[in-house]
Write a protein that holds these residues in place. Structure first.
Motif, PDB file in Angstrom:
ATOM      1  N   GLY A  54       0.815  -1.200   0.000  1.00 21.87           N
ATOM      2  CA  GLY A  54       0.000   0.000   0.000  1.00 21.87           C
ATOM      3  C   GLY A  54       0.848   1.249   0.000  1.00 21.87           C
ATOM      4  O   GLY A  54       2.092   1.177  -0.015  1.00 21.87           O
ATOM      5  N   THR A  55       0.189   2.377  -0.001  1.00 19.31           N
ATOM      6  CA  THR A  55       0.879   3.660   0.061  1.00 19.31           C
ATOM      7  C   THR A  55       0.199   4.549   1.095  1.00 19.31           C
ATOM      8  O   THR A  55      -0.976   4.359   1.411  1.00 19.31           O
ATOM      9  CB  THR A  55       0.887   4.380  -1.290  1.00 19.31           C
ATOM     10  OG1 THR A  55      -0.478   4.579  -1.705  1.00 19.31           O
ATOM     11  CG2 THR A  55       1.632   3.581  -2.354  1.00 19.31           C
ATOM     12  N   LEU A  56       0.956   5.501   1.600  1.00 21.57           N
ATOM     13  CA  LEU A  56       0.406   6.434   2.575  1.00 21.57           C
ATOM     14  C   LEU A  56       1.149   7.754   2.432  1.00 21.57           C
ATOM     15  O   LEU A  56       2.358   7.763   2.198  1.00 21.57           O
ATOM     16  CB  LEU A  56       0.582   5.888   3.992  1.00 21.57           C
ATOM     17  CG  LEU A  56      -0.123   6.641   5.122  1.00 21.57           C
ATOM     18  CD1 LEU A  56      -1.633   6.570   4.943  1.00 21.57           C
ATOM     19  CD2 LEU A  56       0.284   6.058   6.479  1.00 21.57           C
ATOM     20  N   TYR A  57       0.413   8.848   2.569  1.00 17.47           N
ATOM     21  CA  TYR A  57       0.994  10.182   2.427  1.00 17.47           C
ATOM     22  C   TYR A  57       0.699  11.021   3.652  1.00 17.47           C
ATOM     23  O   TYR A  57      -0.367  10.896   4.273  1.00 17.47           O
ATOM     24  CB  TYR A  57       0.418  10.880   1.194  1.00 17.47           C
ATOM     25  CG  TYR A  57       0.721  10.172  -0.110  1.00 17.47           C
ATOM     26  CD1 TYR A  57      -0.166   9.240  -0.637  1.00 17.47           C
ATOM     27  CD2 TYR A  57       1.906  10.426  -0.805  1.00 17.47           C
ATOM     28  CE1 TYR A  57       0.118   8.575  -1.817  1.00 17.47           C
ATOM     29  CE2 TYR A  57       2.192   9.769  -1.989  1.00 17.47           C
ATOM     30  CZ  TYR A  57       1.294   8.838  -2.488  1.00 17.47           C
ATOM     31  OH  TYR A  57       1.581   8.182  -3.658  1.00 17.47           O
ATOM     32  N   ALA A  58       1.631  11.914   3.955  1.00 17.71           N
ATOM     33  CA  ALA A  58       1.378  12.891   5.013  1.00 17.71           C
ATOM     34  C   ALA A  58       0.304  13.870   4.557  1.00 17.71           C
ATOM     35  O   ALA A  58       0.178  14.158   3.360  1.00 17.71           O
ATOM     36  CB  ALA A  58       2.667  13.646   5.336  1.00 17.71           C
ATOM     37  N   ASP A  59      -0.461  14.370   5.499  1.00 14.51           N
ATOM     38  CA  ASP A  59      -1.515  15.325   5.167  1.00 14.51           C
ATOM     39  C   ASP A  59      -0.962  16.544   4.443  1.00 14.51           C
ATOM     40  O   ASP A  59      -1.618  17.108   3.561  1.00 14.51           O
ATOM     41  CB  ASP A  59      -2.233  15.774   6.445  1.00 14.51           C
ATOM     42  CG  ASP A  59      -3.088  14.683   7.057  1.00 14.51           C
ATOM     43  OD1 ASP A  59      -3.458  14.817   8.241  1.00 14.51           O
ATOM     44  OD2 ASP A  59      -3.375  13.693   6.352  1.00 14.51           O
ATOM     45  N   SER A  60       0.261  16.930   4.785  1.00 16.63           N
ATOM     46  CA  SER A  60       0.854  18.136   4.232  1.00 16.63           C
ATOM     47  C   SER A  60       1.167  18.029   2.742  1.00 16.63           C
ATOM     48  O   SER A  60       1.337  19.046   2.071  1.00 16.63           O
ATOM     49  CB  SER A  60       2.125  18.492   4.997  1.00 16.63           C
ATOM     50  OG  SER A  60       3.053  17.418   4.934  1.00 16.63           O
ATOM     51  N   VAL A  61       1.251  16.809   2.219  1.00 19.17           N
ATOM     52  CA  VAL A  61       1.601  16.633   0.809  1.00 19.17           C
ATOM     53  C   VAL A  61       0.542  15.872   0.019  1.00 19.17           C
ATOM     54  O   VAL A  61       0.639  15.767  -1.202  1.00 19.17           O
ATOM     55  CB  VAL A  61       2.957  15.903   0.645  1.00 19.17           C
ATOM     56  CG1 VAL A  61       4.077  16.700   1.281  1.00 19.17           C
ATOM     57  CG2 VAL A  61       2.880  14.493   1.206  1.00 19.17           C
ATOM     58  N   ARG A  62      -0.464  15.346   0.694  1.00 17.52           N
ATOM     59  CA  ARG A  62      -1.472  14.541   0.012  1.00 17.52           C
ATOM     60  C   ARG A  62      -2.153  15.359  -1.090  1.00 17.52           C
ATOM     61  O   ARG A  62      -2.538  16.504  -0.894  1.00 17.52           O
ATOM     62  CB  ARG A  62      -2.511  14.022   1.004  1.00 17.52           C
ATOM     63  CG  ARG A  62      -3.497  13.025   0.385  1.00 17.52           C
ATOM     64  CD  ARG A  62      -4.415  12.417   1.417  1.00 17.52           C
ATOM     65  NE  ARG A  62      -3.688  11.553   2.346  1.00 17.52           N
ATOM     66  CZ  ARG A  62      -3.550  11.814   3.633  1.00 17.52           C
ATOM     67  NH1 ARG A  62      -4.069  12.912   4.154  1.00 17.52           N
ATOM     68  NH2 ARG A  62      -2.884  10.986   4.407  1.00 17.52           N
ATOM     69  N   GLY A  63      -2.262  14.732  -2.257  1.00 18.05           N
ATOM     70  CA  GLY A  63      -2.885  15.394  -3.387  1.00 18.05           C
ATOM     71  C   GLY A  63      -1.894  16.081  -4.320  1.00 18.05           C
ATOM     72  O   GLY A  63      -2.240  16.449  -5.436  1.00 18.05           O
ATOM     73  N   ARG A  64      -0.673  16.253  -3.863  1.00 14.89           N
ATOM     74  CA  ARG A  64       0.352  16.845  -4.728  1.00 14.89           C
ATOM     75  C   ARG A  64       1.661  16.064  -4.639  1.00 14.89           C
ATOM     76  O   ARG A  64       2.731  16.579  -4.984  1.00 14.89           O
ATOM     77  CB  ARG A  64       0.553  18.321  -4.356  1.00 14.89           C
ATOM     78  CG  ARG A  64       0.889  18.570  -2.915  1.00 14.89           C
ATOM     79  CD  ARG A  64       0.845  20.068  -2.582  1.00 14.89           C
ATOM     80  NE  ARG A  64       1.377  20.266  -1.241  1.00 14.89           N
ATOM     81  CZ  ARG A  64       2.647  20.538  -1.001  1.00 14.89           C
ATOM     82  NH1 ARG A  64       3.509  20.669  -2.001  1.00 14.89           N
ATOM     83  NH2 ARG A  64       3.076  20.687   0.248  1.00 14.89           N
ATOM     84  N   CYS A  65       1.555  14.822  -4.216  1.00 14.56           N
ATOM     85  CA  CYS A  65       2.722  13.964  -4.037  1.00 14.56           C
ATOM     86  C   CYS A  65       2.367  12.568  -4.520  1.00 14.56           C
ATOM     87  O   CYS A  65       1.229  12.106  -4.326  1.00 14.56           O
ATOM     88  CB  CYS A  65       3.117  13.952  -2.554  1.00 14.56           C
ATOM     89  SG  CYS A  65       4.511  12.891  -2.159  1.00 14.56           S
ATOM     90  N   PHE A  66       3.337  11.911  -5.171  1.00 20.12           N
ATOM     91  CA  PHE A  66       3.115  10.539  -5.632  1.00 20.12           C
ATOM     92  C   PHE A  66       4.393   9.752  -5.428  1.00 20.12           C
ATOM     93  O   PHE A  66       5.464  10.168  -5.871  1.00 20.12           O
ATOM     94  CB  PHE A  66       2.717  10.531  -7.105  1.00 20.12           C
ATOM     95  CG  PHE A  66       2.465   9.162  -7.655  1.00 20.12           C
ATOM     96  CD1 PHE A  66       3.359   8.560  -8.529  1.00 20.12           C
ATOM     97  CD2 PHE A  66       1.329   8.446  -7.297  1.00 20.12           C
ATOM     98  CE1 PHE A  66       3.133   7.293  -9.030  1.00 20.12           C
ATOM     99  CE2 PHE A  66       1.091   7.173  -7.785  1.00 20.12           C
ATOM    100  CZ  PHE A  66       1.997   6.597  -8.657  1.00 20.12           C
ATOM    101  N   ILE A  67       4.290   8.600  -4.753  1.00 21.89           N
ATOM    102  CA  ILE A  67       5.446   7.753  -4.496  1.00 21.89           C
ATOM    103  C   ILE A  67       5.331   6.488  -5.334  1.00 21.89           C
ATOM    104  O   ILE A  67       4.235   5.956  -5.533  1.00 21.89           O
ATOM    105  CB  ILE A  67       5.555   7.406  -2.988  1.00 21.89           C
ATOM    106  CG1 ILE A  67       6.861   6.670  -2.689  1.00 21.89           C
ATOM    107  CG2 ILE A  67       4.350   6.615  -2.513  1.00 21.89           C
ATOM    108  CD1 ILE A  67       7.130   6.474  -1.197  1.00 21.89           C
ATOM    109  N   SER A  68       6.461   6.022  -5.851  1.00 18.46           N
ATOM    110  CA  SER A  68       6.454   4.824  -6.675  1.00 18.46           C
ATOM    111  C   SER A  68       7.785   4.096  -6.558  1.00 18.46           C
ATOM    112  O   SER A  68       8.771   4.651  -6.058  1.00 18.46           O
ATOM    113  CB  SER A  68       6.180   5.179  -8.137  1.00 18.46           C
ATOM    114  OG  SER A  68       7.203   6.005  -8.647  1.00 18.46           O
ATOM    115  N   LYS A  69       7.786   2.843  -7.018  1.00 25.60           N
ATOM    116  CA  LYS A  69       9.010   2.046  -7.049  1.00 25.60           C
ATOM    117  C   LYS A  69       9.122   1.389  -8.422  1.00 25.60           C
ATOM    118  O   LYS A  69       8.136   0.902  -8.961  1.00 25.60           O
ATOM    119  CB  LYS A  69       8.987   0.939  -5.987  1.00 25.60           C
ATOM    120  CG  LYS A  69       9.215   1.394  -4.569  1.00 25.60           C
ATOM    121  CD  LYS A  69       9.546   0.199  -3.666  1.00 25.60           C
ATOM    122  CE  LYS A  69       8.382  -0.700  -3.417  1.00 25.60           C
ATOM    123  NZ  LYS A  69       8.729  -1.873  -2.578  1.00 25.60           N
TER     124      LYS A  69
END
Length: 122
Positions: A54-69
């Motif tokens: 799964g993935t999880l984002y901090a509230d401060s970056v959610r919606g403008r951040c994308f993590i991938s491998k």
């Protein structure tokens, strides 16, 4: 032991975007949970995003951040957009080398890169 090397940090204008890279050697990214953290001057290191089961984002970056491998290239990425001056920090890549379970706590990560500087001008 896996070694992580970050790159991609630079000076950008507010509203811009960046892609940070984290190259892994001596290990297999597909077996690890990867986290990105950041530390601004005078502040504690804080969680940004994580990917594994799964993935999880901090509230401060959610919606403008994308993590991938990319498991073939053994590289993890952090895409940041709509950057703000408060995003200015050293960004660190970290790995949980014994599990794919994601976590937001830095102490749960056992391998770290040296960091890459992101500076957002207003």
């Amino acid at each position: 032991q896996v070694q992580l090397v970050e790159s991609g940090g630079e000076l950008v204008q507010s509203g811009g975007s960046l892609r940070l890279s984290c190259v892994a050697s001596g290990g297999t990214l597909s077996n690890y949970a990867i986290g990105w953290f950041r530390q601004a001057p005078g502040k504690e290191r804080e969680f940004v995003a994580t990917i594994g089961r799964g993935t999880l984002y901090a509230d401060s970056v959610r919606g403008r951040c994308f993590i991938s491998k990319d498991h073939v290239q053994e590289v993890a990425y952090l895409h940041l957009s709509s950057l703000k001056p408060e995003d200015t920090a050293v960004y660190y890549c970290a790995a949980r080398t014994r599990t794919l379970v994601i976590a937001t706590t830095a102490d749960l990560y056992d391998s770290w890169g040296q960091g890459t500087q992101v500076t957002v001008s207003s």
